[in-house]
Write a protein that holds these residues in place. Sequence first.
Motif, PDB file in Angstrom:
ATOM      1  N   THR A 252       0.828  -1.204   0.000  1.00  0.00           N
ATOM      2  CA  THR A 252       0.000   0.000   0.000  1.00  0.00           C
ATOM      3  C   THR A 252       0.857   1.247   0.000  1.00  0.00           C
ATOM      4  O   THR A 252       0.603   2.191  -0.742  1.00  0.00           O
ATOM      5  CB  THR A 252      -0.882   0.044   1.264  1.00  0.00           C
ATOM      6  OG1 THR A 252      -1.199  -1.272   1.629  1.00  0.00           O
ATOM      7  CG2 THR A 252      -2.111   0.844   1.029  1.00  0.00           C
ATOM      8  N   VAL A 253       1.892   1.213   0.829  1.00  0.00           N
ATOM      9  CA  VAL A 253       2.763   2.385   0.911  1.00  0.00           C
ATOM     10  C   VAL A 253       3.397   2.670  -0.449  1.00  0.00           C
ATOM     11  O   VAL A 253       3.501   3.819  -0.876  1.00  0.00           O
ATOM     12  CB  VAL A 253       3.853   2.173   1.978  1.00  0.00           C
ATOM     13  CG1 VAL A 253       4.888   3.281   1.926  1.00  0.00           C
ATOM     14  CG2 VAL A 253       3.220   2.107   3.355  1.00  0.00           C
ATOM     15  N   LEU A 256       0.974   4.349  -2.664  1.00  0.00           N
ATOM     16  CA  LEU A 256       0.765   5.737  -2.255  1.00  0.00           C
ATOM     17  C   LEU A 256       1.963   6.604  -2.576  1.00  0.00           C
ATOM     18  O   LEU A 256       1.844   7.800  -2.800  1.00  0.00           O
ATOM     19  CB  LEU A 256       0.464   5.790  -0.758  1.00  0.00           C
ATOM     20  CG  LEU A 256      -0.806   5.077  -0.363  1.00  0.00           C
ATOM     21  CD1 LEU A 256      -1.047   5.202   1.126  1.00  0.00           C
ATOM     22  CD2 LEU A 256      -1.990   5.623  -1.127  1.00  0.00           C
ATOM     23  N   ARG A 257       3.144   5.993  -2.586  1.00  0.00           N
ATOM     24  CA  ARG A 257       4.352   6.735  -2.920  1.00  0.00           C
ATOM     25  C   ARG A 257       4.276   7.296  -4.333  1.00  0.00           C
ATOM     26  O   ARG A 257       4.978   8.238  -4.664  1.00  0.00           O
ATOM     27  CB  ARG A 257       5.572   5.819  -2.812  1.00  0.00           C
ATOM     28  CG  ARG A 257       6.061   5.663  -1.402  1.00  0.00           C
ATOM     29  CD  ARG A 257       7.047   6.748  -1.075  1.00  0.00           C
ATOM     30  NE  ARG A 257       6.844   7.174   0.297  1.00  0.00           N
ATOM     31  CZ  ARG A 257       7.583   8.081   0.892  1.00  0.00           C
ATOM     32  NH1 ARG A 257       8.569   8.647   0.273  1.00  0.00           N
ATOM     33  NH2 ARG A 257       7.315   8.444   2.111  1.00  0.00           N
ATOM     34  N   PHE A 260       3.283  10.714  -4.172  1.00  0.00           N
ATOM     35  CA  PHE A 260       4.390  11.492  -3.646  1.00  0.00           C
ATOM     36  C   PHE A 260       5.427  11.734  -4.739  1.00  0.00           C
ATOM     37  O   PHE A 260       5.939  12.836  -4.920  1.00  0.00           O
ATOM     38  CB  PHE A 260       4.996  10.727  -2.473  1.00  0.00           C
ATOM     39  CG  PHE A 260       5.941  11.525  -1.648  1.00  0.00           C
ATOM     40  CD1 PHE A 260       5.722  12.865  -1.404  1.00  0.00           C
ATOM     41  CD2 PHE A 260       7.053  10.931  -1.089  1.00  0.00           C
ATOM     42  CE1 PHE A 260       6.595  13.596  -0.625  1.00  0.00           C
ATOM     43  CE2 PHE A 260       7.933  11.644  -0.307  1.00  0.00           C
ATOM     44  CZ  PHE A 260       7.711  12.979  -0.082  1.00  0.00           C
ATOM     45  N   ASN A 308      -4.188   4.712  -5.443  1.00  0.00           N
ATOM     46  CA  ASN A 308      -4.906   4.241  -4.251  1.00  0.00           C
ATOM     47  C   ASN A 308      -5.826   3.079  -4.582  1.00  0.00           C
ATOM     48  O   ASN A 308      -5.912   2.106  -3.842  1.00  0.00           O
ATOM     49  CB  ASN A 308      -5.731   5.377  -3.657  1.00  0.00           C
ATOM     50  CG  ASN A 308      -4.913   6.247  -2.740  1.00  0.00           C
ATOM     51  OD1 ASN A 308      -4.648   5.872  -1.611  1.00  0.00           O
ATOM     52  ND2 ASN A 308      -4.468   7.377  -3.239  1.00  0.00           N
TER      53      ASN A 308
END
Lengths: 324, 307
Positions: A252-253, A256-257, A260, A308
């Motif tokens: 998930t991270v 999401l990165r 970013f 996401n």
Amino acid sequence: MGPWRFFLPRVGQYAIVLAVAISLNFFLPRLMPGSPLALLAGVEPSELTQEERQALISEAGLDQPMIVQYFRYWGNVLTFNFGKSFRMNEPIGELILDRLPWTLLITLTALLLSSLIGIALGVLAAWRRGRASDVASLNTMIALESTPSFWLGMLFVALFSVTLGWLPSYGAVTPGATLSPWETIVDVAAHAAMPILTLTILSVPGIFLTMRYSTLSVMGEDFIRTAQAKGLTNTQVLSRHVVRNAIVPVSTVIALRLGFAFGGTVVIETVFSYPGLGRLVFEAVSSRDYPVMQATFLVFTIAVLIANTLADLLYPRLDPRTRT
Amino acid sequence: MTPKTPSPARPKTSGVPTVSIRTFITPRDSTRLAPRDFTRVIGTVGAIIVSTLVLVAIFAPLIAPYDPSIRAGAPFSPPSAEHLLGTNDVGQDILSELIFGTRVSLMVGVVAASAAMLIGTTIGLVGGYFPRVGGIIMRGVDVVLVLPFLPLLIVLSTYLGRSVLNTILVIAFLIWAPTARVIRSQVLSLSRRDYVTAARSMNAGDGYIIRRHVLPRTFLLAIGEFVAATSAAILLESSLSFLGLGDPLQKSWGSVLYWAQARGAFLTPAWQWWVLPPGVLIMLAALGFALLGYALEQKINPRLRRA
């Protein structure tokens, strides 16, 4: 219902995020002090005659009630009609499509690299927790988190382009060169190398820290002790039991990165004059090209939402416990 | 079953730098890393960096060899005895620019983080103490967390115009959300303790319980959050200034880099004195506050200490 029970509320949330982004785009220029003409039509009202001003106002629909303007704006956005760039007088949709591939090239490559590096180092650090190598990598990652990425990029140019002469310092291709297909690939790779390196360094610490944390908490679980007790080697325990479980939250991270990383391209592509979406944002900001700025913001928002959604879809596949 | 509460390892954020610092701490660390010593070292290093920078900011007019706004020498001079870090494209002394820039960079960071902490703590408090309203509020917080961060920051500051106040407002408006989440989970756990139930059974009002039982234990956590948020705000300010969105009259470290970039300093040997030092300062400041925040959080957060 199955996985949908987990997924549907999320879709609702993402729809709200999109609506907020579109509404921000609509209201910000209209709520700013001064005439919205400068913000919406790209002209200073003082430079126009009364008639010209009237004509522009009705052309931009600014004489309509706010609610009509608002719905008309939604209609335009949903049909991907972002209007024309003030500066380049080109349809914005085309501008974005021109730039998008370059940004995708560097962000996706960097995301792949940083995931591999972050996960590998994270597992290693967790496995050697508390020892010198763990503390050293932790400290390095904390320092990297505090490093401004654009500054790192400038140093890379000074080092790799100017001092060593290895890599081109700007652009995505060598302009005006006639190259064979193979040379083209090398050329594109050479131009993308430094932006990718910088973006990778920007993303590694977050993935590393999550992976390390996640690995450590999995290693405390009873089933790991069981695996060790039944005589598996360290490598077997790590690959079959630890990493498989620890990677779930990290996935998930990573997704999401992506959001970013897209944000990071604004400063990084500016440093390397890389012709992607991020650079487009910078150009639009410098020349007050508001429609372009708004449209790119929307594209970034949509990219984050896609990332996401992918993460949400991926999650139950990686972690059967969230399936119902 | 679908998990009702999102696990801490599954943050919904588009990447605010402050959140990840929290992920260092794990149950296993406490036995292996002698965390108290580690925390003390980290905290001391952070405190030294931060207090040095604060002193530089306060005494800038005494330390700086020149007024950073005047032409102090020939443009593009390399470092010399008169100009330790050379001069920029209009002949201003770079060292003096950086010393005075400390004021702007630190002030933006600290003020933006204070405002963000105020917003975040209030929302977290309401969201945690009144679970029903809280659910709705936290949905809103999630929306803010998902919006792409830097692009939104850029859009907002472009519309608002270039001034220190606007930079502060925009950053504060965007970095409160992670704080709200942390505070909320703390308040949620505090307001379910037995002594709160006991107080309520004796007819204590919400205001009393919040003042007496919830706020004191949340306040320290908010300070840790504030220090970590300062680190994020300093980095964000540098990015904005680097893009030319900073106050044109108040130069920060980021705007020194903006001009270095605009004048191509990194294509010449000038990168050693024009590009390297401001970046090192940004990094030091962000690192100093991050380390300090980490150490404070270790000391303060009972959940982390117990683990």
